[in-house]
Design a protein around this motif. Sequence first.
Motif, PDB file in Angstrom:
ATOM      1  N   HIS A 105      -0.860  -8.525  -0.154  1.00  0.00           N
ATOM      2  CA  HIS A 105      -1.993  -7.662   0.187  1.00  0.00           C
ATOM      3  C   HIS A 105      -2.085  -6.414  -0.677  1.00  0.00           C
ATOM      4  O   HIS A 105      -3.083  -5.702  -0.616  1.00  0.00           O
ATOM      5  N   HIS A 106      -1.064  -6.137  -1.476  1.00  0.00           N
ATOM      6  CA  HIS A 106      -1.035  -4.894  -2.255  1.00  0.00           C
ATOM      7  C   HIS A 106      -0.842  -5.212  -3.732  1.00  0.00           C
ATOM      8  O   HIS A 106       0.025  -6.012  -4.100  1.00  0.00           O
ATOM      9  N   GLY A 107      -1.646  -4.576  -4.578  1.00  0.00           N
ATOM     10  CA  GLY A 107      -1.592  -4.869  -6.007  1.00  0.00           C
ATOM     11  C   GLY A 107      -0.249  -4.589  -6.646  1.00  0.00           C
ATOM     12  O   GLY A 107       0.153  -5.277  -7.592  1.00  0.00           O
ATOM     13  N   ASP A 108       0.459  -3.604  -6.146  1.00  0.00           N
ATOM     14  CA  ASP A 108       1.746  -3.240  -6.750  1.00  0.00           C
ATOM     15  C   ASP A 108       2.815  -4.313  -6.571  1.00  0.00           C
ATOM     16  O   ASP A 108       3.840  -4.290  -7.248  1.00  0.00           O
ATOM     17  N   GLU A 109       2.578  -5.260  -5.660  1.00  0.00           N
ATOM     18  CA  GLU A 109       3.577  -6.304  -5.386  1.00  0.00           C
ATOM     19  C   GLU A 109       3.302  -7.598  -6.146  1.00  0.00           C
ATOM     20  O   GLU A 109       4.129  -8.517  -6.135  1.00  0.00           O
ATOM     21  N   ALA A 110       2.160  -7.680  -6.807  1.00  0.00           N
ATOM     22  CA  ALA A 110       1.710  -8.961  -7.358  1.00  0.00           C
ATOM     23  C   ALA A 110       2.599  -9.473  -8.486  1.00  0.00           C
ATOM     24  O   ALA A 110       3.002 -10.644  -8.495  1.00  0.00           O
ATOM     25  N   GLU A 111       2.907  -8.626  -9.461  1.00  0.00           N
ATOM     26  CA  GLU A 111       3.648  -9.099 -10.631  1.00  0.00           C
ATOM     27  C   GLU A 111       5.054  -9.558 -10.266  1.00  0.00           C
ATOM     28  O   GLU A 111       5.539 -10.573 -10.782  1.00  0.00           O
ATOM     29  N   ALA A 112       5.708  -8.836  -9.367  1.00  0.00           N
ATOM     30  CA  ALA A 112       7.042  -9.241  -8.932  1.00  0.00           C
ATOM     31  C   ALA A 112       6.994 -10.587  -8.225  1.00  0.00           C
ATOM     32  O   ALA A 112       7.889 -11.431  -8.403  1.00  0.00           O
ATOM     33  N   ALA A 113       5.942 -10.812  -7.425  1.00  0.00           N
ATOM     34  CA  ALA A 113       5.794 -12.088  -6.729  1.00  0.00           C
ATOM     35  C   ALA A 113       5.571 -13.228  -7.710  1.00  0.00           C
ATOM     36  O   ALA A 113       6.098 -14.331  -7.536  1.00  0.00           O
ATOM     37  N   LYS A 162       6.601 -13.338 -10.835  1.00  0.00           N
ATOM     38  CA  LYS A 162       7.859 -13.570 -11.543  1.00  0.00           C
ATOM     39  C   LYS A 162       8.866 -14.326 -10.682  1.00  0.00           C
ATOM     40  O   LYS A 162       9.581 -15.206 -11.173  1.00  0.00           O
ATOM     41  N   SER A 163       8.922 -14.002  -9.393  1.00  0.00           N
ATOM     42  CA  SER A 163       9.923 -14.620  -8.527  1.00  0.00           C
ATOM     43  C   SER A 163       9.505 -15.997  -8.041  1.00  0.00           C
ATOM     44  O   SER A 163      10.317 -16.929  -7.991  1.00  0.00           O
ATOM     45  N   ASP A 164       8.230 -16.160  -7.682  1.00  0.00           N
ATOM     46  CA  ASP A 164       7.757 -17.424  -7.115  1.00  0.00           C
ATOM     47  C   ASP A 164       7.340 -18.443  -8.167  1.00  0.00           C
ATOM     48  O   ASP A 164       7.351 -19.636  -7.907  1.00  0.00           O
ATOM     49  N   PRO A 197       4.242 -19.238  -9.242  1.00  0.00           N
ATOM     50  CA  PRO A 197       3.216 -20.101  -8.642  1.00  0.00           C
ATOM     51  C   PRO A 197       2.498 -20.920  -9.703  1.00  0.00           C
ATOM     52  O   PRO A 197       2.529 -20.611 -10.896  1.00  0.00           O
ATOM     53  N   ASP A 198       1.807 -21.953  -9.247  1.00  0.00           N
ATOM     54  CA  ASP A 198       1.032 -22.797 -10.148  1.00  0.00           C
ATOM     55  C   ASP A 198      -0.344 -22.203 -10.424  1.00  0.00           C
ATOM     56  O   ASP A 198      -0.973 -22.536 -11.432  1.00  0.00           O
ATOM     57  N   CYS A 199      -0.809 -21.328  -9.524  1.00  0.00           N
ATOM     58  CA  CYS A 199      -2.116 -20.701  -9.677  1.00  0.00           C
ATOM     59  C   CYS A 199      -2.121 -19.391  -8.898  1.00  0.00           C
ATOM     60  O   CYS A 199      -1.425 -19.273  -7.876  1.00  0.00           O
ATOM     61  N   VAL A 200      -2.887 -18.414  -9.381  1.00  0.00           N
ATOM     62  CA  VAL A 200      -3.026 -17.123  -8.701  1.00  0.00           C
ATOM     63  C   VAL A 200      -4.498 -16.863  -8.428  1.00  0.00           C
ATOM     64  O   VAL A 200      -5.331 -16.982  -9.325  1.00  0.00           O
ATOM     65  N   ILE A 201      -4.807 -16.548  -7.174  1.00  0.00           N
ATOM     66  CA  ILE A 201      -6.143 -16.063  -6.813  1.00  0.00           C
ATOM     67  C   ILE A 201      -6.016 -14.556  -6.664  1.00  0.00           C
ATOM     68  O   ILE A 201      -5.272 -14.067  -5.814  1.00  0.00           O
ATOM     69  N   LEU A 202      -6.711 -13.807  -7.500  1.00  0.00           N
ATOM     70  CA  LEU A 202      -6.473 -12.377  -7.642  1.00  0.00           C
ATOM     71  C   LEU A 202      -7.750 -11.583  -7.400  1.00  0.00           C
ATOM     72  O   LEU A 202      -8.733 -11.728  -8.133  1.00  0.00           O
ATOM     73  N   ASP A 203      -7.733 -10.740  -6.374  1.00  0.00           N
ATOM     74  CA  ASP A 203      -8.891  -9.897  -6.085  1.00  0.00           C
ATOM     75  C   ASP A 203      -8.993  -8.787  -7.124  1.00  0.00           C
ATOM     76  O   ASP A 203      -7.976  -8.288  -7.625  1.00  0.00           O
ATOM     77  N   LEU A 204     -10.211  -8.404  -7.458  1.00  0.00           N
ATOM     78  CA  LEU A 204     -10.418  -7.350  -8.437  1.00  0.00           C
ATOM     79  C   LEU A 204     -10.052  -5.979  -7.880  1.00  0.00           C
ATOM     80  O   LEU A 204      -9.340  -5.192  -8.517  1.00  0.00           O
ATOM     81  N   PHE A 223       3.760 -12.027 -19.825  1.00  0.00           N
ATOM     82  CA  PHE A 223       4.946 -12.832 -19.542  1.00  0.00           C
ATOM     83  C   PHE A 223       4.635 -14.207 -18.951  1.00  0.00           C
ATOM     84  O   PHE A 223       5.527 -15.029 -18.794  1.00  0.00           O
ATOM     85  N   SER A 224       3.375 -14.484 -18.653  1.00  0.00           N
ATOM     86  CA  SER A 224       3.055 -15.770 -18.023  1.00  0.00           C
ATOM     87  C   SER A 224       1.633 -16.208 -18.364  1.00  0.00           C
ATOM     88  O   SER A 224       0.739 -15.377 -18.505  1.00  0.00           O
ATOM     89  N   GLN A 225       1.443 -17.523 -18.469  1.00  0.00           N
ATOM     90  CA  GLN A 225       0.122 -18.111 -18.670  1.00  0.00           C
ATOM     91  C   GLN A 225      -0.341 -18.841 -17.415  1.00  0.00           C
ATOM     92  O   GLN A 225      -1.146 -19.775 -17.485  1.00  0.00           O
ATOM     93  N   VAL A 226       0.166 -18.427 -16.257  1.00  0.00           N
ATOM     94  CA  VAL A 226      -0.256 -19.036 -14.996  1.00  0.00           C
ATOM     95  C   VAL A 226      -1.778 -18.918 -14.856  1.00  0.00           C
ATOM     96  O   VAL A 226      -2.359 -17.875 -15.173  1.00  0.00           O
ATOM     97  N   PRO A 227      -2.456 -19.990 -14.434  1.00  0.00           N
ATOM     98  CA  PRO A 227      -3.905 -19.894 -14.236  1.00  0.00           C
ATOM     99  C   PRO A 227      -4.256 -18.811 -13.219  1.00  0.00           C
ATOM    100  O   PRO A 227      -3.652 -18.739 -12.145  1.00  0.00           O
TER     101      PRO A 227
END
Length: 229
Positions: A35-43, A45-47, A49-56, A73-77
């Motif tokens: 729910h918070h933008g500051d947590e996204a990159e760490a998630a 890197k750790s998870d 994921p195969d795809c990210v849905i990212l709110d603006l 660091f990643s080319q995740v869709p």
Amino acid sequence: MSTKQQVLIVEDEPKIAQILVDFLTLEGYLTRVIHHGDEAEAAIKSDMPDCVILDLMLPGKDGLSICKDVRKFSQVPIIMLTARVDEIDRLMGLGFGADDYVCKPFSPREVVARVQAVLRRASLSTPSAHSTTLSFKHITIDTERFECKVNGTTVELTPVEFRLLRSLLSRPGAVLSRESLMHSCYDDSRIVSHRTIDSHMKNLRNKITLADDPQPILQSVYGVGYKLM
């Protein structure tokens, strides 16, 4: 799906996030919500994921900044969600490395279809062992490593830019129409404006043209499309 793919949802509105979770789960995807933008990159890197849905628009770090930094660091869709529907914001999001965007309010089924489409394109980007590199003049790409080198120096490309360059490198000298280039990037039959392709091509040209070149290697052909010369 035999092996479940994971979708990371970065969305600060709980109701919207839960709707996406429900529909993606029905299609067999695993989901995690941030729910918070500051947590996204760490998630990411750790998870992994195969795809990210990212709110603006997010609390903390905004979606465009996250997208830009993730591409280091990643080319995740990445599929961007935005309520800002003017064309400038759309192009900016794609220029920062997003693979797709969906405007709010949206149909959850449309988002699921977009997820399926970007994952399908990502799987097609993995080549056979017979040929993993394409070269022309001072440009070489490795389609297995998702790597581009210009005059021996690694250049970071967005997923869309990489697919466009791969199409052009497969037929150097040939003029590829905007329509064919669209199909190389988008396989879900949606309408993509010529302006969007032109925006990607402008960014790509800036990245692959040598500073001392008298003429850019990537050229536009008026009314038709683009070619490598």
